[in-house]
Scaffold this motif. Sequence first.
Motif, PDB file in Angstrom:
ATOM      1  N   LEU A 285      75.342-103.933 -88.535  1.00 25.17           N
ATOM      2  CA  LEU A 285      75.137-103.597 -87.203  1.00 25.17           C
ATOM      3  C   LEU A 285      75.178-102.351 -86.722  1.00 25.17           C
ATOM      4  O   LEU A 285      74.205-102.025 -85.803  1.00 25.17           O
ATOM      5  N   GLU A 286      76.257-101.760 -87.221  1.00 26.84           N
ATOM      6  CA  GLU A 286      76.569-100.320 -86.217  1.00 26.84           C
ATOM      7  C   GLU A 286      75.561 -99.219 -87.251  1.00 26.84           C
ATOM      8  O   GLU A 286      75.118 -98.266 -86.208  1.00 26.84           O
ATOM      9  N   ALA A 287      75.189 -99.609 -88.498  1.00 27.77           N
ATOM     10  CA  ALA A 287      74.344 -98.630 -89.107  1.00 27.77           C
ATOM     11  C   ALA A 287      73.002 -98.544 -88.415  1.00 27.77           C
ATOM     12  O   ALA A 287      72.105 -97.635 -88.059  1.00 27.77           O
ATOM     13  N   THR A 288      72.424 -99.894 -88.117  1.00 31.89           N
ATOM     14  CA  THR A 288      71.029-100.124 -87.275  1.00 31.89           C
ATOM     15  C   THR A 288      71.305 -99.838 -86.089  1.00 31.89           C
ATOM     16  O   THR A 288      70.102 -99.036 -85.503  1.00 31.89           O
ATOM     17  N   LYS A 289      72.036 -99.995 -85.263  1.00 35.83           N
ATOM     18  CA  LYS A 289      72.204 -99.533 -83.709  1.00 35.83           C
ATOM     19  C   LYS A 289      72.163 -97.687 -83.755  1.00 35.83           C
ATOM     20  O   LYS A 289      71.751 -97.279 -82.639  1.00 35.83           O
ATOM     21  N   ARG A 290      72.741 -97.303 -84.719  1.00 37.22           N
ATOM     22  CA  ARG A 290      72.898 -95.805 -84.568  1.00 37.22           C
ATOM     23  C   ARG A 290      71.836 -95.115 -85.149  1.00 37.22           C
ATOM     24  O   ARG A 290      71.563 -93.815 -85.123  1.00 37.22           O
ATOM     25  N   ALA A 291      70.784 -95.835 -85.897  1.00 42.25           N
ATOM     26  CA  ALA A 291      69.874 -95.197 -86.446  1.00 42.25           C
ATOM     27  C   ALA A 291      68.600 -94.697 -85.637  1.00 42.25           C
ATOM     28  O   ALA A 291      67.979 -95.755 -85.036  1.00 42.25           O
ATOM     29  N   ASN A 292      68.252 -93.731 -85.330  1.00 42.85           N
ATOM     30  CA  ASN A 292      67.132 -93.440 -84.632  1.00 42.85           C
ATOM     31  C   ASN A 292      65.849 -93.259 -85.484  1.00 42.85           C
ATOM     32  O   ASN A 292      65.464 -92.493 -86.215  1.00 42.85           O
ATOM     33  N   ILE A 293      65.398 -94.452 -85.674  1.00 46.25           N
ATOM     34  CA  ILE A 293      64.369 -94.943 -86.599  1.00 46.25           C
ATOM     35  C   ILE A 293      62.937 -94.010 -86.421  1.00 46.25           C
ATOM     36  O   ILE A 293      62.328 -93.511 -87.421  1.00 46.25           O
ATOM     37  N   LYS A 294      62.387 -93.908 -85.131  1.00 46.99           N
ATOM     38  CA  LYS A 294      61.350 -93.249 -85.048  1.00 46.99           C
ATOM     39  C   LYS A 294      61.403 -91.772 -85.460  1.00 46.99           C
ATOM     40  O   LYS A 294      60.606 -91.074 -86.130  1.00 46.99           O
ATOM     41  N   ASP A 295      62.635 -91.166 -85.080  1.00 53.41           N
ATOM     42  CA  ASP A 295      62.969 -89.816 -85.405  1.00 53.41           C
ATOM     43  C   ASP A 295      62.937 -89.766 -86.813  1.00 53.41           C
ATOM     44  O   ASP A 295      62.505 -88.467 -87.483  1.00 53.41           O
ATOM     45  N   ILE A 296      63.798 -90.450 -87.685  1.00 57.09           N
ATOM     46  CA  ILE A 296      63.782 -90.568 -89.074  1.00 57.09           C
ATOM     47  C   ILE A 296      62.521 -90.745 -89.779  1.00 57.09           C
ATOM     48  O   ILE A 296      61.954 -89.755 -90.389  1.00 57.09           O
ATOM     49  N   ASN A 297      61.866 -91.491 -89.368  1.00 58.51           N
ATOM     50  CA  ASN A 297      60.347 -91.623 -90.040  1.00 58.51           C
ATOM     51  C   ASN A 297      59.569 -90.483 -89.636  1.00 58.51           C
ATOM     52  O   ASN A 297      58.621 -89.999 -90.811  1.00 58.51           O
ATOM     53  N   SER A 298      59.752 -89.649 -88.429  1.00 57.93           N
ATOM     54  CA  SER A 298      58.964 -88.537 -88.236  1.00 57.93           C
ATOM     55  C   SER A 298      59.286 -87.451 -89.121  1.00 57.93           C
ATOM     56  O   SER A 298      58.314 -86.708 -89.545  1.00 57.93           O
ATOM     57  N   ARG A 299      60.748 -87.422 -89.309  1.00 62.35           N
ATOM     58  CA  ARG A 299      61.018 -86.304 -90.291  1.00 62.35           C
ATOM     59  C   ARG A 299      60.741 -86.517 -91.775  1.00 62.35           C
ATOM     60  O   ARG A 299      60.444 -85.370 -92.387  1.00 62.35           O
ATOM     61  N   VAL A 300      60.830 -87.895 -92.243  1.00 57.98           N
ATOM     62  CA  VAL A 300      60.424 -87.821 -93.535  1.00 57.98           C
ATOM     63  C   VAL A 300      58.930 -87.743 -93.616  1.00 57.98           C
ATOM     64  O   VAL A 300      58.335 -86.983 -94.792  1.00 57.98           O
ATOM     65  N   SER A 301      58.056 -88.136 -92.892  1.00 57.28           N
ATOM     66  CA  SER A 301      56.439 -87.667 -92.965  1.00 57.28           C
ATOM     67  C   SER A 301      56.373 -86.195 -92.832  1.00 57.28           C
ATOM     68  O   SER A 301      55.336 -85.960 -93.758  1.00 57.28           O
ATOM     69  N   ALA A 302      57.042 -85.650 -92.085  1.00 58.72           N
ATOM     70  CA  ALA A 302      56.475 -84.174 -91.838  1.00 58.72           C
ATOM     71  C   ALA A 302      57.298 -83.506 -93.045  1.00 58.72           C
ATOM     72  O   ALA A 302      56.749 -82.327 -93.723  1.00 58.72           O
ATOM     73  N   GLY A 303      58.449 -84.017 -93.311  1.00 58.51           N
ATOM     74  CA  GLY A 303      59.495 -83.167 -94.233  1.00 58.51           C
ATOM     75  C   GLY A 303      58.761 -83.178 -95.746  1.00 58.51           C
ATOM     76  O   GLY A 303      59.201 -82.284 -96.477  1.00 58.51           O
ATOM     77  N   PHE A 304      58.171 -84.155 -96.147  1.00 60.82           N
ATOM     78  CA  PHE A 304      57.484 -84.270 -97.436  1.00 60.82           C
ATOM     79  C   PHE A 304      56.212 -83.916 -97.426  1.00 60.82           C
ATOM     80  O   PHE A 304      55.562 -84.145 -98.669  1.00 60.82           O
ATOM     81  N   ALA A 305      55.693 -83.364 -96.418  1.00 59.79           N
ATOM     82  CA  ALA A 305      54.256 -83.085 -96.243  1.00 59.79           C
ATOM     83  C   ALA A 305      53.863 -81.595 -97.134  1.00 59.79           C
ATOM     84  O   ALA A 305      54.841 -81.085 -97.657  1.00 59.79           O
ATOM     85  N   SER A 306      52.886 -81.374 -97.460  1.00 61.40           N
ATOM     86  CA  SER A 306      52.096 -80.359 -97.904  1.00 61.40           C
ATOM     87  C   SER A 306      52.636 -78.937 -97.280  1.00 61.40           C
ATOM     88  O   SER A 306      52.706 -78.949 -96.038  1.00 61.40           O
ATOM     89  N   GLY A 307      53.385 -78.213 -97.951  1.00 66.41           N
ATOM     90  CA  GLY A 307      53.927 -76.914 -97.484  1.00 66.41           C
ATOM     91  C   GLY A 307      55.450 -77.007 -96.873  1.00 66.41           C
ATOM     92  O   GLY A 307      56.125 -76.014 -96.872  1.00 66.41           O
ATOM     93  N   SER A 308      55.962 -78.288 -97.056  1.00 67.32           N
ATOM     94  CA  SER A 308      57.250 -78.429 -96.919  1.00 67.32           C
ATOM     95  C   SER A 308      58.235 -78.910 -97.992  1.00 67.32           C
ATOM     96  O   SER A 308      59.458 -78.524 -98.323  1.00 67.32           O
ATOM     97  N   TRP A 309      57.516 -79.458 -98.855  1.00 62.14           N
ATOM     98  CA  TRP A 309      58.330 -80.030-100.193  1.00 62.14           C
ATOM     99  C   TRP A 309      57.346 -79.793-101.512  1.00 62.14           C
ATOM    100  O   TRP A 309      56.161 -79.945-101.400  1.00 62.14           O
ATOM    101  N   ASP A 310      58.090 -79.002-102.234  1.00 60.63           N
ATOM    102  CA  ASP A 310      57.405 -78.759-103.511  1.00 60.63           C
ATOM    103  C   ASP A 310      57.797 -79.274-104.739  1.00 60.63           C
ATOM    104  O   ASP A 310      57.448 -78.768-105.833  1.00 60.63           O
ATOM    105  N   LYS A 311      58.618 -80.250-104.881  1.00 64.71           N
ATOM    106  CA  LYS A 311      59.126 -80.997-105.962  1.00 64.71           C
ATOM    107  C   LYS A 311      58.149 -82.173-106.174  1.00 64.71           C
ATOM    108  O   LYS A 311      57.527 -82.741-105.245  1.00 64.71           O
ATOM    109  N   PRO A 312      57.924 -82.646-107.214  1.00 69.61           N
ATOM    110  CA  PRO A 312      57.225 -83.777-107.823  1.00 69.61           C
ATOM    111  C   PRO A 312      57.820 -85.030-107.191  1.00 69.61           C
ATOM    112  O   PRO A 312      59.047 -85.432-107.077  1.00 69.61           O
ATOM    113  N   ILE A 313      56.928 -85.792-106.528  1.00 75.17           N
ATOM    114  CA  ILE A 313      57.354 -87.133-106.036  1.00 75.17           C
ATOM    115  C   ILE A 313      56.394 -88.432-106.616  1.00 75.17           C
ATOM    116  O   ILE A 313      55.367 -88.049-106.901  1.00 75.17           O
TER     117      ILE A 313
END
Length: 368
Positions: A285-313
């Motif tokens: 319950l606490e972990a879910t309430k404190r998670a900013n889901i939209k912000d997390i997904n936005s950071r993941v999408s942008a952070g692993f995009a071309s030019g930001s991440w160069d390791k194999p996935i």
Amino acid sequence: MPFSLLSPPPPLISPTISTFSPSKLFNQKRFARIIMEASKNDDEEPAFNPFGFVTDNPSSRSAIQLPESPAEDGNVGQMLNRIEDKGRDYGSYIKSGGFRWFVRETGSRERGRGTIVFLHGAPTQSYSYRVVMSQMSDAGFHCLAPDWIGFGFSDKPQAGYGFDYTEKEFHEVFDKLLDTLGVTDPFYLVVQGFVVGSYGLTWALKNQSRVSKLAILNTPLTTSSPLPGLFQQLRIPLLGEFTCQNAIIAERFIEAGSAYVLKLEKADVYRLPYLSSSGPGFALLEATKRANIKDINSRVSAGFASGSWDKPILVAWGMSDKYLPQSVAEEFQRGNTDRVKLQMIEGAGHMPQEDWPEKVVGALRVFF
């Protein structure tokens, strides 16, 4: 009226709530209607019905519903006694950062093929990786899979007393755990699932130099990633407190995201922490309430995009996932086609490592 051994037993309420009793506020039927209405979308059926498990979840029915002769079966305490030693395959307890972690380990770092760290998502535990870990160690890898703090068999501190279940704190305790385990060289990271699974990805974004290769199994990866009804309900006052104390919440979530039903011996392990105390439910319950889901997904999408991440996935995606459609994985790959390899796992649902571990092992062995 006094109860006689010769008379029928009084009605029982399913033992899914350990610390919160909604009957003090509403009668059960009315409360059920409120919950079902809260989980409905305008054009969809309820995503998660906490009162539905008795009739639509075979493994949960075996565990919770009363048999024909209740006196011969036992109660929650006897159920705990039956299953309390299950599910600790390859695991041991380790003190790190002031907490006791449960960590599974297979293989040896001396084998030379490298270390793989497996991170689970909410509301499950590292038990889901047991078969994958065993087979990957047979192939020469050193494998580690912790239960996140608040989950599985690791410590579950009360929020406000040294751990508040924020993303920052999860990252900090994970850093300390890696130090305790002696994982100093770059390693292979495998991540799956919601909330704490996503925290594995945001940790990787902050520690690119420590990750040699990244494998992602069904995890929110884009801003379009849907949020299952369970996590929506956990964020609603009162409803969240009620939902988190459903003792079969983990197995119900797993089965609802897959085409398969868990065997009873597996379901036992996933429900064990939630049956043992209220701690895991309130941690979720606490972990879910404190998670900013939209912000997390936005950071993941942008952070692993071309030019930001160069390791194999490697994105190894269960095609039968009822929570995250295949389009999420495809959209993520389009963001970095040079680094992201997409492999679909036919027949697997939201947790490919549980549904079809042999196919996951095949994909990981080739990738790593």
